[in-house]
Structure formats: structure tokens, C-alpha cells
Design an enzyme around this catalytic site. Structure first.
Site, PDB file in Angstrom:
ATOM      1  CE1 TYR A  81      -2.942  -3.097   1.014  1.00 41.34           C
ATOM      2  CE2 TYR A  81      -4.627  -1.216   0.964  1.00 41.34           C
ATOM      3  CZ  TYR A  81      -4.513  -2.480   0.769  1.00 41.34           C
ATOM      4  OH  TYR A  81      -5.355  -3.161   0.919  1.00 41.34           O
ATOM      5  CE  LYS A 118       4.187 -17.962  -0.073  1.00 35.04           C
ATOM      6  NZ  LYS A 118       3.336 -19.146   0.263  1.00 35.04           N
ATOM      7  CG  ASP A 154       0.961 -20.503   2.141  1.00 33.85           C
ATOM      8  OD1 ASP A 154       1.284 -20.384   2.988  1.00 33.85           O
ATOM      9  OD2 ASP A 154       1.300 -21.359   0.899  1.00 33.85           O
ATOM     10  CG  ASP A 209      -7.546  -5.502   2.268  1.00 38.82           C
ATOM     11  OD1 ASP A 209      -8.595  -5.075   2.899  1.00 38.82           O
ATOM     12  OD2 ASP A 209      -7.428  -5.728   1.089  1.00 38.82           O
ATOM     13  CG  ASP A 214     -12.910  -8.258   3.307  1.00 37.32           C
ATOM     14  OD1 ASP A 214     -12.418  -7.356   4.325  1.00 37.32           O
ATOM     15  OD2 ASP A 214     -13.353  -8.170   2.010  1.00 37.32           O
TER      16      ASP A 214
HETATM   17  C1  IPM Z   1     -10.128  -1.806   3.834  1.00 39.93           C
HETATM   18  C2  IPM Z   1     -10.668  -1.511   2.487  1.00 39.93           C
HETATM   19  C3  IPM Z   1      -9.625  -0.347   1.801  1.00 39.93           C
HETATM   20  C4  IPM Z   1      -8.278  -1.287   1.975  1.00 39.93           C
HETATM   21  C5  IPM Z   1      -9.840   0.110   0.623  1.00 39.93           C
HETATM   22  C6  IPM Z   1     -11.144   0.642   0.423  1.00 39.93           C
HETATM   23  C7  IPM Z   1      -8.523   0.835   0.011  1.00 39.93           C
HETATM   24  O1  IPM Z   1     -10.494  -2.553   1.853  1.00 39.93           O
HETATM   25  O2  IPM Z   1     -10.265  -0.813   4.503  1.00 39.93           O
HETATM   26  O3  IPM Z   1     -10.008  -2.963   4.148  1.00 39.93           O
HETATM   27  O4  IPM Z   1      -7.845  -1.879   0.977  1.00 39.93           O
HETATM   28  O5  IPM Z   1      -7.412  -0.979   2.953  1.00 39.93           O
HETATM   29 MN    MN Z   2     -10.429  -4.711   2.807  1.00 40.49          MN
END
Ligand code: IPM
Ligand code: MN
Length: 331
Positions: free
Chosen positions: A121, A167, A200, A224, A228
Site C-alpha cells: 500500500y 510469506k 497461505d 486486508d 475479510d
Molecule cells: C479496507 C478496504 C480498503 C483497504 C480499501 C477501500 C482501500 O478494503 O479498509 O480493508 O484496502 O485497506
Molecule cells: Mn479491505
């Protein structure tokens, strides 16, 4: 008196923010809210996804509440600008199951600590004659401070184990540095167990045996993705809050995005936003109010009478928030 910068953003952002402010204004808190623009609607209006006034306000206030924004391809996302400008180096994403909420695992409670300022990032991506390339930046300083943060969190929250996710078998230098920093910091916390996993394998264990995890610490992109995945274990993105913490500033936001597909319908689940408010109140050392709000929300989830459609109910975002507000008095 607290001064809170409020960035509703796009899509369902303003809807979940309205829910948060409705509840906050009903609480026993001396708080003033300062609205600010960011995101796609802001871009349409002002030609920038984040005006400098928004960054300044976020810098000057005691905390920032952030709804969600729609990221437009080709433009740097406003949330990334805020994380960078405010040096919010630690992104905390607690993954928890709640009674009454259908989840793949009903008994999870772990914390993902995501490095929030560098890695892939770093914003250093460019076209080459053959395609494109991105630079993965890992510094000793940022690795150390995120690992220190993770061990401190483990200590404060009563967790016993910290797992570094990386990794280093492929990214030998960047993740080599990260892994090395992790074990250096681990030496300062002999009472906590330290282990490391390849990303992984960590992704596999998260599906197969997520109860094994307590605190995970990892670089930006892995954090990130894994957060999720974590949300998927406990009922979806509508359930997971986050805190972006720096030494001087902090920003609180749901892990979910602006969900354009359901925007404007008033059906967005306010849970992740309200849990982000709980994290903000704890950060401001308002423990009593934080735990009151948390209990009121848990009661609403458990009773299951007033829930949004994704949770199996038929209530609107605001109705669910009002139900939480009603429960505040129970404590
Ligand atoms: C998060 C989101 C952001 C990220 C995006 C919107 C840039 O997915 O906060 O997890 O990748 O950090
Ligand atoms: Mn995210």
C-alpha cells in the site's frame, strides 16, 4: 468535551453514520460532531476525493468516525490518504461471533492487527514497458512498532498467543525483516507465546480451525485479505468494526465498504459501525459508555426482534439503531 470528526462518505456510509450518531447523541457524553467530506460524491463536487480541510479536521479532533466511501479506479482512495496523513499505523480488526447471529463459527474471538502504512500500500506502482510493477515497502521501524502494538494488545486484552503472518519463504527480504522484528519484540514479552505462519497456511487455518487464533499481526495487504476472511467466519462484513490508531490520532470505521448495490434503501446492517463506535469510546477511555453500548447492541442481536434483512429481520438501519438506543437504558 470531545470533538469528533464525522466522515459519512458514499453509498451506505451516510446511512450507517446516521445510525451511529443517533445512538451516540442519546448517550451520556459531552461530544461535538464536525462533519467532513471525502469519497466519490466529494470528488463530483470538489474535484478531489479528500480536501485538505477534511485532513486538517481529522488531525485536530479527538477522533474520527468514518462511514464508507466508493473508491474510483484511477484515484487514490481517501481512506488511504487519511491513514497515511494521520500516520494511523495500526489497524485493529476484532473478529468475534455474537449470540443470535448466524456464523460459520459461533465461538470466535480473535484480533487481527494489520500494518497500515506500508507494504504493497506504499503507493509506489508504475507502468513498465512490459506491464506494471508495485513496490512492497517493509521498514524495520514500522515492523517493530506494529509488532509492539500487537503484543501490547494481547497483554491488555488477556490473549496468550501472538501469531505473525508472512510469506518469508518467497518475500525473503521484506517479510524476512518483518519476521525478524516480530521475534525481537517477542523477547520483550516472555509471558506471551509467539509463533509465525505463512499466509497461505494461515488462510487455511482460518477456515479449518480459527479457534486456534488469538492475536494475528501481519503486513498491510495480507491483513486486508485475512480480515475479510475473518468477517466471513462470523456472519459477514456487516459484523466487523475497525480502529486505525496512530500516536496522535485515531479513526474508526466498519470493515465493510459503501455497498452501492443496497445504498439508499435503508437496509444496511449498522452493527459494524456501532461496534466501531464502541472501539472509539474505549479509545477515549469512556469504558462505561462503551460497555453500555456494546451490551445494548448485543441484546438487540440476541433478541433478534429488530434486525436488518441480512441478519434475517426486516427492520431498517435506523429502526435497528433505535432499538439499540432503547436498550441503552437497561444498563
Ligand atoms: C479496507 C478496504 C480498503 C483497504 C480499501 C477501500 C482501500 O478494503 O479498509 O480493508 O484496502 O485497506
Ligand atoms: Mn479491505
Amino acid at each position: 468535551m470531545y470533538r469528533i470528526c464525522v466522515i459519512p462518505g458514499d453509498g451506505i456510509g451516510p446511512e450507517v453514520m446516521e445510525a451511529a450518531l443517533t445512538v451516540l447523541k442519546a448517550m451520556d457524553l459531552d461530544m461535538e460532531f464536525y462533519p467532513a467530506l471525502a469519497g466519490n460524491a466529494c470528488f463530483q463536487k470538489l474535484g478531489t476525493t479528500i480536501p485538505s480541510q477534511t485532513v486538517d479536521l481529522a488531525l485536530q479532533t479527538d477522533a474520527t468516525l468514518f462511514g464508507a466511501i466508493t473508491s474510483v479506479p484511477g484515484q487514490r482512495s481517501a481512506i488511504l490518504t487519511l491513514r497515511k496523513e494521520l500516520d494511523l499505523y495500526a489497524n485493529l480488526r476484532p473478529v468475534k461471533s455474537y449470540p443470535g447471529i448466524e456464523a460459520l463459527y459461533p465461538d470466535l474471538d480473535f484480533l487481527i492487527v494489520r500494518e497500515n502504512t506500508e507494504g504493497l500500500y506504499a503507493g509506489q506502482e508504475e507502468y513498465t514497458p512490459d506491464g506494471a510493477q508495485a513496490l512492497r515497502v517493509v521498514t524495520r521501524k514500522a515492523s517493530r512498532r506494529i509488532c509492539e502494538f500487537a503484543f501490547r494488545q494481547a497483554q491488555n486484552k488477556g490473549f496468550k498467543r501472538v501469531t505473525a503472518v508472512h510469506k518469508a519463504n518467497v518475500l525473503m527480504k521484506t517479510d524476512g525483516i518483518f519476521r525478524e522484528a516480530f521475534y525481537q519484540v517477542a523477547e520483550e514479552y516472555p509471558e506471551l507465546e509467539a509463533e509465525d505462519l505463512y499466509v497461505d497456511a494461515a488462510a487455511m487455518f482460518l477456515v479449518k480451525n480459527p479457534q486456534r487464533f488469538q492475536v494475528l499481526v501481519t503486513t498491510n495487504l495480507f491483513g486486508d485479505i485475512l480480515s475479510d476472511e475473518g468477517a466471513g467466519l462470523v456472519g459477514g462484513l456487516g459484523m466487523v468494526p475497525s480502529a486505525n490508531i496512530g500516536d496522535k490520532n485515531a479513526l474508526f470505521e466498519p470493515v465493510h465498504g459503501s455497498a452501492p448495490d443496497i445504498a439508499g434503501q435503508g437496509v444496511a446492517n449498522p452493527t459494524a459501525m456501532l461496534l466501531s463506535v464502541v472501539m472509539m469510546l474505549r479509545h477515549l477511555k469512556e469504558e462505561d459508555e462503551a460497555s453500555k453500548l456494546e451490551k445494548a447492541l448485543l441484546m438487540t442481536l440476541k433478541e433478534g426482534r429488530v434486525l436488518t434483512p441480512d441478519l434475517g429481520g426486516d427492520a431498517s438501519t435506523l429502526k435497528m439503531a433505535q432499538e439499540v438506543q432503547g436498550h441503552l437504558e437497561s444498563w
